[in-house]
Each structure stands twice: as structure tokens, then as C-alpha cells.
Design a protein around this motif. Structure first.
Motif, PDB file in Angstrom:
ATOM      1  N   GLU A 185     -33.301   4.291   6.970  1.00 19.75           N
ATOM      2  CA  GLU A 185     -34.432   4.772   6.583  1.00 19.75           C
ATOM      3  C   GLU A 185     -34.877   6.052   7.576  1.00 19.75           C
ATOM      4  O   GLU A 185     -35.277   7.247   7.352  1.00 19.75           O
ATOM      5  CB  GLU A 185     -35.481   4.007   6.480  1.00 19.75           C
ATOM      6  CG  GLU A 185     -35.310   3.052   5.227  1.00 19.75           C
ATOM      7  CD  GLU A 185     -36.552   1.873   5.388  1.00 19.75           C
ATOM      8  OE1 GLU A 185     -37.192   1.785   6.257  1.00 19.75           O
ATOM      9  OE2 GLU A 185     -36.304   1.061   4.460  1.00 19.75           O
ATOM     10  N   GLU A 186     -34.744   5.804   8.754  1.00 22.56           N
ATOM     11  CA  GLU A 186     -35.272   6.892   9.886  1.00 22.56           C
ATOM     12  C   GLU A 186     -34.312   8.144   9.642  1.00 22.56           C
ATOM     13  O   GLU A 186     -34.611   9.088   9.654  1.00 22.56           O
ATOM     14  CB  GLU A 186     -35.121   6.235  11.224  1.00 22.56           C
ATOM     15  CG  GLU A 186     -35.510   7.276  12.257  1.00 22.56           C
ATOM     16  CD  GLU A 186     -35.234   6.562  13.497  1.00 22.56           C
ATOM     17  OE1 GLU A 186     -35.617   7.181  14.795  1.00 22.56           O
ATOM     18  OE2 GLU A 186     -35.151   5.372  13.756  1.00 22.56           O
TER      19      GLU A 186
ATOM     20  N   THR B  28     -35.250   9.939   6.699  1.00 18.20           N
ATOM     21  CA  THR B  28     -36.515  11.030   7.011  1.00 18.20           C
ATOM     22  C   THR B  28     -36.051  12.043   7.921  1.00 18.20           C
ATOM     23  O   THR B  28     -36.592  13.173   7.420  1.00 18.20           O
ATOM     24  CB  THR B  28     -37.334   9.952   7.728  1.00 18.20           C
ATOM     25  OG1 THR B  28     -37.779   8.621   6.964  1.00 18.20           O
ATOM     26  CG2 THR B  28     -38.666  10.640   7.882  1.00 18.20           C
TER      27      THR B  28
END
Length: 204
Positions: A179-180, A183
Motif C-alpha cells: 500500500e505504501e 501511494t
């Protein structure tokens, strides 16, 4: 509890005394030597699974250690005298030392309170044979181990639950990292779009 698993750690550094720490997760790193653990005098749980450890050593200061996971390392031979006598659960699966002659008998003989070795229950342990007894600190520890709310309950397959917990923890870390990363990619794409808007058009 300290969780430092999967952090590419190559050595256990020297730390100031951390007396309140009872659980230490160091699995899936690059650690080659067991050292500098005396700063955790009250450690009950230690996971060093999936490292590069060649020898069991420097564990004697951990006089309250109940659970030790050294599975999937590079331990060729084992000296049971290097293991804390307080151990209740020990996992050395995936190490060459488990194939040495009389391995299981030597370990069980050296650890009178052992309840489980390599995910198999140990029968005839001192804890099973002794009934009643004095109000020593060891007896108090045994009461904690047998409490229904304790993760160290002898009546269930602790290492199966442990491996499931570690797998879940690993999956959460991977998901968070993904997810990081996603992003960051989105932010990078947004920056590129802004740059394209600010740059003058390229003449044909």
C-alpha cells in the motif's frame, strides 16, 4: 514486546538493560550469532527462526526464558548445556543438529521443564510429574503457563498457533508495504503530471 522481524538485521547490538521486555521477535533476518541478550533479563519468549545462526550460545543469562524458536537456521551440532533450563517449548526444526544421534533424548534430559520439542509434546517432564509443591517462583510461573488466558497453555499446539500468528503478521507487513509503495507511485505520477503542465510545449 519488541518486533524486529524481517528488518534485514545482521547482528544483535548492545543495548541498555530492558528489564520490562518479555517477548522478542527477531525471525527472518540475517543474524549469524546469538549475543547481547543479557539486557533482557526477564525475557520469556524469543524467536530467532529463519536466520543464519550456526551455534546455540549466550542464552544462559535468560533464566526466565520459556519459549525459544531457533527453527530453520544453520545449527550443525547442539550442546544442550547451552540451553536455559527454564525452557518449556523449544523448536529447532530445519537445523542439521536435529539429526545428530540421541538428539531428542539429550535435549529432554537437559531441560527438565520442557513440554514441547519441535512441535511434539514431551511426556514425563518434571512439570507433569510434580503435583502440588511449594510456592516458589517456578510454581508461580507454572500457574501462569496453565492459565486459560495465557498463550503458553500446554494443552494446545502452541507452535502451530505461533506460526499462524507470525504468518499473519508477515502478511500484514507485506500488505502495508504494498500500500505504501502504491501511494508513492500515485504521488510520483501526480508530480509528473504537474511538471508536464508547467513545462512549455515542445516545438514540432
Amino acid at each position: 514486546t519488541i518486533r524486529l522481524d524481517r528488518e534485514n538485521i545482521s547482528a544483535i547490538g548492545r543495548l541498555q538493560s530492558l528489564r520490562d521486555i518479555h517477548s522478542l521477535y527477531l525471525q527472518q533476518n540475517q543474524i549469524e550469532k546469538i549475543e547481547n541478550l543479557s539486557c533482557f533479563p526477564n525475557l520469556r519468549f524469543l524467536s530467532l527462526a529463519g536466520n543464519r545462526i550456526h551455534r546455540v550460545e549466550n542464552l544462559q543469562p535468560l533464566q526466565h526464558l520459556h519459549v525459544l524458536d531457533l527453527s530453520h537456521n544453520r545449527i550443525q551440532t547442539l550442546d544442550p548445556a547451552e540451553l536455559p533450563r527454564s525452557l518449556r517449548l523449544l523448536d529447532l526444526t530445519g537445523n542439521e543438529c536435529t539429526h545428530q544421534q540421541g538428539y531428542r533424548e539429550l535435549v529432554v534430559r537437559a531441560l527438565p521443564h520442557l513440554l514441547q520439542l519441535d512441535a511434539q509434546h514431551v511426556h514425563g517432564s518434571m512439570d507433569e510429574e510434580e503435583e502440588g509443591g511449594s510456592c516458589s517462583s517456578e510454581d508461580e510461573d507454572d500457574e501462569l503457563l496453565s492459565a486459560p488466558s495465557s498463550p503458553f497453555t500446554a494443552g494446545k499446539d502452541f507452535f502451530a498457533d505461533l506460526h499462524q500468528e507470525l504468518a499473519g503478521h508477515s502478511e500484514r507487513r507485506r500488505r502495508e508495504a504494498l500500500e505504501e509503495h502504491q501511494t508513492r507511485l500515485e504521488k510520483l505520477e501526480e508530480l509528473r503530471e504537474r511538471r508536464d503542465l508547467l513545462l512549455p510545449p515542445v516545438p514540432l
